[in-house]
Scaffold this motif. Structure first.
Motif, PDB file in Angstrom:
ATOM      1  N   ILE A  57       0.877  -1.091  -0.096  1.00 16.10           N
ATOM      2  CA  ILE A  57       0.011  -0.165   0.195  1.00 16.10           C
ATOM      3  C   ILE A  57       0.807   1.060  -0.064  1.00 16.10           C
ATOM      4  O   ILE A  57       1.856   1.326   0.777  1.00 16.10           O
ATOM      5  CB  ILE A  57      -0.947  -0.069   1.155  1.00 16.10           C
ATOM      6  N   VAL A  58       0.637   2.197  -0.968  1.00 15.94           N
ATOM      7  CA  VAL A  58       1.720   3.131  -1.027  1.00 15.94           C
ATOM      8  C   VAL A  58       0.983   4.556  -1.189  1.00 15.94           C
ATOM      9  O   VAL A  58      -0.241   4.585  -1.558  1.00 15.94           O
ATOM     10  CB  VAL A  58       2.519   3.333  -2.472  1.00 15.94           C
ATOM     11  N   ASN A  59       1.480   5.549  -0.697  1.00 15.72           N
ATOM     12  CA  ASN A  59       0.872   6.948  -0.826  1.00 15.72           C
ATOM     13  C   ASN A  59       1.692   7.606  -1.701  1.00 15.72           C
ATOM     14  O   ASN A  59       3.019   7.939  -1.520  1.00 15.72           O
ATOM     15  CB  ASN A  59       0.942   7.661   0.648  1.00 15.72           C
ATOM     16  N   VAL A  60       1.346   8.063  -2.857  1.00 16.38           N
ATOM     17  CA  VAL A  60       1.946   8.576  -3.986  1.00 16.38           C
ATOM     18  C   VAL A  60       1.596  10.148  -3.990  1.00 16.38           C
ATOM     19  O   VAL A  60       0.375  10.367  -4.060  1.00 16.38           O
ATOM     20  CB  VAL A  60       1.719   8.154  -5.577  1.00 16.38           C
ATOM     21  N   ARG A  61       2.561  11.217  -3.831  1.00 24.17           N
ATOM     22  CA  ARG A  61       2.270  12.289  -3.826  1.00 24.17           C
ATOM     23  C   ARG A  61       2.432  13.078  -5.072  1.00 24.17           C
ATOM     24  O   ARG A  61       3.523  12.873  -5.695  1.00 24.17           O
ATOM     25  CB  ARG A  61       3.191  12.953  -2.908  1.00 24.17           C
ATOM     26  N   VAL A  62       1.475  13.311  -5.818  1.00 23.04           N
ATOM     27  CA  VAL A  62       1.745  13.788  -7.255  1.00 23.04           C
ATOM     28  C   VAL A  62       1.633  15.339  -7.342  1.00 23.04           C
ATOM     29  O   VAL A  62       0.739  16.030  -6.784  1.00 23.04           O
ATOM     30  CB  VAL A  62       0.487  13.092  -8.090  1.00 23.04           C
TER      31      VAL A  62
ATOM     32  N   GLU B  58      -3.549   7.400  -2.541  1.00 25.37           N
ATOM     33  CA  GLU B  58      -3.121   6.084  -1.940  1.00 25.37           C
ATOM     34  C   GLU B  58      -3.851   4.981  -2.472  1.00 25.37           C
ATOM     35  O   GLU B  58      -5.265   4.984  -2.599  1.00 25.37           O
ATOM     36  CB  GLU B  58      -3.505   6.517  -0.310  1.00 25.37           C
ATOM     37  N   GLY B  59      -3.051   3.880  -2.275  1.00 22.16           N
ATOM     38  CA  GLY B  59      -3.802   2.814  -2.789  1.00 22.16           C
ATOM     39  C   GLY B  59      -2.712   1.579  -2.977  1.00 22.16           C
ATOM     40  O   GLY B  59      -1.429   1.458  -2.458  1.00 22.16           O
TER      41      GLY B  59
ATOM     42  N   THR C 138       6.950   1.629 -15.014  1.00 25.36           N
ATOM     43  CA  THR C 138       5.498   2.257 -14.615  1.00 25.36           C
ATOM     44  C   THR C 138       5.156   1.641 -13.587  1.00 25.36           C
ATOM     45  O   THR C 138       5.407  -0.090 -13.461  1.00 25.36           O
ATOM     46  CB  THR C 138       4.653   2.411 -15.639  1.00 25.36           C
ATOM     47  N   PHE C 139       4.181   1.913 -12.624  1.00 29.32           N
ATOM     48  CA  PHE C 139       3.478   0.971 -11.595  1.00 29.32           C
ATOM     49  C   PHE C 139       2.009   1.486 -11.426  1.00 29.32           C
ATOM     50  O   PHE C 139       1.756   2.823 -11.879  1.00 29.32           O
ATOM     51  CB  PHE C 139       4.216   0.988 -10.268  1.00 29.32           C
ATOM     52  N   THR C 140       1.239   0.454 -11.233  1.00 26.26           N
ATOM     53  CA  THR C 140      -0.272   0.668 -11.295  1.00 26.26           C
ATOM     54  C   THR C 140      -0.653   0.900  -9.758  1.00 26.26           C
ATOM     55  O   THR C 140      -0.373  -0.147  -9.149  1.00 26.26           O
ATOM     56  CB  THR C 140      -1.096  -0.317 -12.174  1.00 26.26           C
ATOM     57  N   VAL C 141      -1.546   1.862  -9.403  1.00 23.67           N
ATOM     58  CA  VAL C 141      -2.092   1.829  -7.962  1.00 23.67           C
ATOM     59  C   VAL C 141      -3.401   1.822  -8.133  1.00 23.67           C
ATOM     60  O   VAL C 141      -4.032   2.667  -8.827  1.00 23.67           O
ATOM     61  CB  VAL C 141      -1.568   3.221  -7.260  1.00 23.67           C
ATOM     62  N   ARG C 142      -4.079   0.709  -7.313  1.00 23.33           N
ATOM     63  CA  ARG C 142      -5.604   0.785  -7.325  1.00 23.33           C
ATOM     64  C   ARG C 142      -6.145   1.221  -5.983  1.00 23.33           C
ATOM     65  O   ARG C 142      -5.565   0.794  -4.979  1.00 23.33           O
ATOM     66  CB  ARG C 142      -5.885  -0.796  -7.593  1.00 23.33           C
ATOM     67  N   LYS C 143      -7.035   1.815  -6.130  1.00 23.61           N
ATOM     68  CA  LYS C 143      -7.896   2.093  -4.917  1.00 23.61           C
ATOM     69  C   LYS C 143      -9.372   1.750  -5.263  1.00 23.61           C
ATOM     70  O   LYS C 143      -9.751   2.309  -6.187  1.00 23.61           O
ATOM     71  CB  LYS C 143      -7.547   3.352  -4.127  1.00 23.61           C
TER      72      LYS C 143
ATOM     73  N   ILE D 206       3.383   2.546   2.936  1.00 25.58           N
ATOM     74  CA  ILE D 206       2.555   2.712   4.128  1.00 25.58           C
ATOM     75  C   ILE D 206       2.545   1.104   4.636  1.00 25.58           C
ATOM     76  O   ILE D 206       2.609   1.081   5.992  1.00 25.58           O
ATOM     77  CB  ILE D 206       1.092   2.897   3.820  1.00 25.58           C
ATOM     78  N   ARG D 207       2.232   0.188   3.963  1.00 27.52           N
ATOM     79  CA  ARG D 207       2.205  -1.204   4.332  1.00 27.52           C
ATOM     80  C   ARG D 207       2.723  -2.398   3.284  1.00 27.52           C
ATOM     81  O   ARG D 207       2.583  -2.181   2.126  1.00 27.52           O
ATOM     82  CB  ARG D 207       0.699  -1.452   4.866  1.00 27.52           C
TER      83      ARG D 207
END
Lengths: 123, 205
Positions: A23-28, A42-43, A56-61, A85-86
């Motif tokens: 689980i990551v928090n990306v600050r854009v 975050e996702g 690239t990486f894909t973040v899903r929430k 985050i986790r």
């Protein structure tokens, strides 16, 4: 090939180590007119693809019941920072199956312990 | 100098500060040597012949090439191409990527990737037929001409056949960066041909 990697080295940025399932928090950075502000996103990381500076990486929430996926270039200057985050415990490289799961089934198990080697303890 | 010979290395991308991604192709260009200066009096037209890819192995150099190189006093090269004349060019001059600058527009020529024997849809952009609903006319060329007149197929009628492996030139290609230490030209977008293909880069005048 070396010339390509040499060129890409110059565009790489310092990013924390993260894996699929985390689980990551990306600050854009978001540019609005003359002002720039930072938007957190975050996702769960469900995929990483590509290599070198093209990765690239894909973040899903799930945002108010609707699944949202965003694809970020890992080394893009638009990303202010990435915070893990986790850490997740997953068995696949791509977690696309999460798209069909809801509620508890869509949960990623947390990694039980940190597998990174700790500095040797002094007795 | 008006042009240079190079080798396509491959593609990558770079980022602008605002996060925009620019696709780039890397070309390892030069150093090339001016092997011959052609003049109107002697050859009927003006040009410079550049040599690229110096031959270091003796067995690669045949007697004809050796004789020609010894006569003009230059090293033997594997590739020769002609470019338009730059008035200052002399035999023996070296041409490097220094002659190009970021932001220049260039003309790039190379031999495209071979596609083999292809049908008319891929080769000539024919529209083909419907894909489904019971259609049995999918990718065929259709009628190739009228009946009693002309009673034959017109010349140059588009048909299936070999595609690719032809010389393609691309105009208005922008140079993003020049790295003289590595003899590297960084070019925006794609360049015809496979990795390792020979590429001619010409200044657009």
């Amino acid at each position: 090939m070396n010339l390509i990697t040499a060129l890409e080295e110059g565009f790489k940025r310092q990013i924390p180590e993260f894996n699929v399932g985390d689980i990551v928090n990306v600050r854009v950075k978001v540019v609005e007119g003359a002002k720039t502000r930072i938007q957190p996103y975050e996702g769960a990381v469900i995929a990483r693809s590509g290599s070198g500076v093209r990765e690239t990486f894909t973040v899903r929430k799930v945002s108010s019941g609707i699944g949202v996926e965003r694809i970020f270039p890992v080394h893009s200057p638009v990303i202010e920072d990435i915070k893990v985050i986790r850490k997740g415990d997953v068995r696949r490289a791509k977690l696309y199956y999460l798209r069909d799961k809801k509620g508890k089934a869509a949960k990623i198990k947390e990694m039980a312990r940190d597998y990174t080697p700790k500095p040797a303890a002094t007795v | 100098m008006n042009g240079i010979i190079g080798k396509k290395i491959g593609m990558s991308h770079i980022y602008k500060e605002d996060g925009t991604v620019i696709p780039v192709t890397l070309i390892e260009a030069g150093p090339c040597c001016v092997v011959q200066v052609k003049t109107v009096e002697r050859d009927g037209y003006e040009a410079v012949k550049l040599g690229f890819n110096e031959l270091k192995k003796q067995k690669m150099i045949n007697k004809a090439l050796k004789g020609a190189c010894d006569k003009s006093g230059v090293k033997p090269y594997g590739v020769f191409k002609e470019f338009s004349l730059d008035s200052a060019a002399k035999v023996g001059d070296m041409v490097t990527v220094d002659g190009f600058a970021a932001g220049d527009k260039v003309l790039i020529s190379a031999v495209s990737k071979g596609k083999g024997f292809q049908g008319v849809m891929k080769r000539l952009n024919y529209s083909g037929g419907p894909g489904s609903h019971g259609s049995m006319f999918n990718r065929a060329p259709g009628s190739i001409g009228a009946s009693s007149f002309p009673s034959r197929v017109w010349k140059n009628k588009g048909m299936p056949g070999h595609m690719g492996s032809v010389r393609i030139s691309v105009k208005n290609v922008i140079i993003i960066d020049v790295k003289p230490q590595q003899n590297l030209l960084i070019i925006k977008g794609a360049v015809p041909g496979h990795k390792g293909t020979l590429v001619e880069v010409r200044k657009q005048l």
